[in-house]
Design an enzyme around this catalytic site. Structure first.
Site, mmCIF file in Angstrom:
data_model
loop_
_atom_site.group_PDB
_atom_site.id
_atom_site.type_symbol
_atom_site.label_atom_id
_atom_site.label_comp_id
_atom_site.label_asym_id
_atom_site.label_seq_id
_atom_site.Cartn_x
_atom_site.Cartn_y
_atom_site.Cartn_z
ATOM 1 N N HIS A 93 2.856 2.383 12.585
ATOM 2 C CA HIS A 93 2.010 2.933 13.396
ATOM 3 C C HIS A 93 2.462 4.157 14.476
ATOM 4 O O HIS A 93 1.730 4.748 14.711
ATOM 5 C CB HIS A 93 0.140 2.624 13.507
ATOM 6 C CG HIS A 93 -0.041 2.267 12.196
ATOM 7 N ND1 HIS A 93 -1.412 1.451 12.805
ATOM 8 C CD2 HIS A 93 0.270 1.358 10.734
ATOM 9 C CE1 HIS A 93 -2.070 1.077 11.162
ATOM 10 N NE2 HIS A 93 -0.771 1.171 10.301
ATOM 11 N N GLU A 96 4.070 -6.462 3.267
ATOM 12 C CA GLU A 96 3.815 -5.847 4.816
ATOM 13 C C GLU A 96 5.377 -5.954 5.800
ATOM 14 O O GLU A 96 5.732 -7.198 5.836
ATOM 15 C CB GLU A 96 2.488 -5.936 5.827
ATOM 16 C CG GLU A 96 0.961 -5.738 4.845
ATOM 17 C CD GLU A 96 1.156 -4.378 5.331
ATOM 18 O OE1 GLU A 96 1.338 -3.382 6.361
ATOM 19 O OE2 GLU A 96 0.059 -3.800 4.673
ATOM 20 N N GLU A 132 -4.998 1.615 2.121
ATOM 21 C CA GLU A 132 -5.342 0.217 3.256
ATOM 22 C C GLU A 132 -5.327 0.826 4.436
ATOM 23 O O GLU A 132 -5.960 -0.576 5.238
ATOM 24 C CB GLU A 132 -3.538 -0.083 2.791
ATOM 25 C CG GLU A 132 -3.990 -2.003 3.146
ATOM 26 C CD GLU A 132 -3.334 -2.243 4.790
ATOM 27 O OE1 GLU A 132 -3.588 -2.742 5.145
ATOM 28 O OE2 GLU A 132 -3.099 -0.775 5.630
ATOM 29 N N GLU A 133 -4.776 1.557 5.227
ATOM 30 C CA GLU A 133 -5.109 2.201 5.814
ATOM 31 C C GLU A 133 -6.543 2.196 6.506
ATOM 32 O O GLU A 133 -6.653 2.402 8.174
ATOM 33 C CB GLU A 133 -3.670 2.871 6.703
ATOM 34 C CG GLU A 133 -2.532 2.833 6.726
ATOM 35 C CD GLU A 133 -2.352 1.377 7.610
ATOM 36 O OE1 GLU A 133 -2.590 0.834 8.171
ATOM 37 O OE2 GLU A 133 -0.793 1.083 7.170
ATOM 38 N N ASP A 143 -0.199 4.226 1.312
ATOM 39 C CA ASP A 143 -0.862 4.979 1.935
ATOM 40 C C ASP A 143 -0.372 5.191 3.428
ATOM 41 O O ASP A 143 0.182 3.911 3.742
ATOM 42 C CB ASP A 143 -1.848 5.056 2.014
ATOM 43 C CG ASP A 143 -3.063 3.754 2.939
ATOM 44 O OD1 ASP A 143 -2.327 3.122 2.506
ATOM 45 O OD2 ASP A 143 -3.939 4.031 3.353
ATOM 46 N N ASP A 148 5.639 0.845 6.983
ATOM 47 C CA ASP A 148 4.990 0.363 7.101
ATOM 48 C C ASP A 148 4.586 1.383 6.301
ATOM 49 O O ASP A 148 3.502 2.427 6.124
ATOM 50 C CB ASP A 148 3.585 0.408 8.367
ATOM 51 C CG ASP A 148 2.473 0.400 7.905
ATOM 52 O OD1 ASP A 148 1.752 -1.042 6.821
ATOM 53 O OD2 ASP A 148 1.571 0.194 8.542
ATOM 54 N N HIS A 174 0.636 -0.842 -0.024
ATOM 55 C CA HIS A 174 0.053 0.022 0.118
ATOM 56 C C HIS A 174 0.908 1.281 -0.032
ATOM 57 O O HIS A 174 2.085 1.203 0.716
ATOM 58 C CB HIS A 174 -1.221 -0.485 1.002
ATOM 59 C CG HIS A 174 -0.655 0.142 2.711
ATOM 60 N ND1 HIS A 174 -0.128 1.133 3.481
ATOM 61 C CD2 HIS A 174 -0.396 -0.863 3.349
ATOM 62 C CE1 HIS A 174 0.697 0.922 4.004
ATOM 63 N NE2 HIS A 174 0.282 -0.952 4.288
#
Ligand SMILES: [Zn+2]
Length: 383
Positions: free
Chosen positions: A355, A165, A139-140, A74, A105, A72
């Protein structure tokens, strides 16, 4: 012969980190990667998902096997930027770690996938098969990008899928689903000195949530790999002032599902329970705001076996095989694939770092995964 130097790899990662692809700004990343592919004569397609959000798909080679590789674009918000030791959107190296929002990430994994494709194409190393790169948006926040790719058939002929990931020492071959529900209770306002003139919206909603919490979190179904379903009420908003009976209460709930107790069954249970409450004087409505099914594969495939041995070779330690509680784009991408489908999530970075403030990826792992991905594609496409 194209061989990306360490410096080039770091510069490209640095460019990507500088793009604030926090919600709805993935297009900057997509355009950058499209141009990078173009420099090496690889066509790619930008696929609009919403007015502002896009996916990017690129392909090299032809015929079978078709290898799907995905990441992803984002990243989550940097949070309080003052808490960061260095600017979250400036790639900064300290003690062998590369700091920045999205290093772990998952821009390190994403860049590796792109650069591997370019080398394979530029050096004519792919003698057999197709590699399809699928970079996703959002994705998030619910996986809108991967849903679009699935719906438009980009997964139909894919025979292997890996998502880059972060999970450097573990190959994840199954993961839980994720379901978000919004539950609204409506009542009637009244002065709290005369509550009988109104209907309190909070009380039935609390009872409803606690009843479902008991039911779901005590359910005895267990998946061998993923464990039990878990449910959490995570948001609760109600009322306007302390001396008014509230006319509205809204709760949001996240459920991490397993194949034995899946999203559809949870949704049905929430709705049926709401009907029962509504028959007894309350008014409760349920909306599904996100539904990602669980991914359950056996983990038994030549791809996983190869990734384990190639990973060991380049990382210097044994790679575990596990299930994970976190959902990925694979929830959407694998919607119609069976238990034997070769799937894995495996990429540079630590799962626990995702995150976080002061997010980093180890530089060595970033480089190692480039070699892992390249060797893996070469092995899988060898005649
Ligand atoms: Zn991620």
């Amino acid at each position: 012969m194209k061989q990306f130097t360490d410096e080039e790899k770091l510069n490209i990662l640095s460019d990507l980190i500088s793009m604030k692809s926090v919600n709805e700004n993935e297009i900057e990343v997509a355009n950058y990667l499209k141009n990078l592919f173009l420099d090496y004569d690889i066509d790619s397609t930008i696929i609009p998902v919403t007015d502002t959000r896009v996916n990017l798909v690129a392909e090299i080679g032809s015929g079978h096997p078709v290898i799907g590789i995905s990441g992803h674009m984002d990243v989550v918000s940097a949070g309080d930027e003052n808490e960061w030791v260095s600017d979250p959107f400036t790639l900064t190296e300290r003690n062998g770690k590369l700091y920045g929002r999205g290093t772990n990430d998952m821009k390190a994994g994403l860049v590796n996938l792109v650069l591997v494709m370019i080398e394979l194409k530029e050096n004519n190393e792919l003698i057999n098969g197709t590699v399809r790169f699928m970079a996703t948006t959002g994705e998030e926040v619910g996986g809108a990008g991967s849903k679009k790719l699935y719906e438009e058939g980009y997964m139909a002929d894919v025979e292997y899928l890996w998502v880059a990931e972060p999970s450097h020492d573990t190959i994840i071959y199954s993961h839980k689903g994720s379901l978000n529900l919004k539950v609204t209770s409506k009542g009637e306002s009244a002065h709290s000195s005369m509550p009988h003139l109104g209907r309190n919206a909070i009380n039935p909603l609390m009872a409803y949530l606690l009843e479902l919490d008991r039911k779901l979190n005590n359910d005895d179904r267990v998946n061998d790999v993923l464990g039990q379903l878990v449910m959490s009420t995570t948001l609760f908003n109600a009322g306007n002032q302390v001396n008014s009976v509230p006319e509205k209460a809204i709760a949001e709930i996240n459920v991490r599902t397993i194949p034995e107790f899946d999203n559809d069954e949870v949704i049905a249970l929430f709705k049926k329970t709401a009907e029962t409450y509504s028959k007894n004087g309350a008014q409760i409505d349920v909306d599904v705001t996100m539904s990602l099914p669980s991914v359950f594969t056996s983990g038994k495939s030549n791809m996983v076996n190869l990734a384990k041995s190639i990973g060991r070779k380049h990382l210097g330690f044994d790679i575990d095989l596990k299930g994970s509680p976190g959902a990925t784009d694979a929830s959407n991408l694998l919607r119609d694939k069976g238990v034997d489908f070769p799937f894995m999530m495996f990429g540079p970075g630590e799962t626990k770092m995702a995150h976080k403030t002061n997010e980093y990826v180890y530089k060595d792992y970033y480089f190692a995964f480039f070699d892992i991905y390249k060797d893996l594609i070469l092995e899988l496409t060898r005649k």
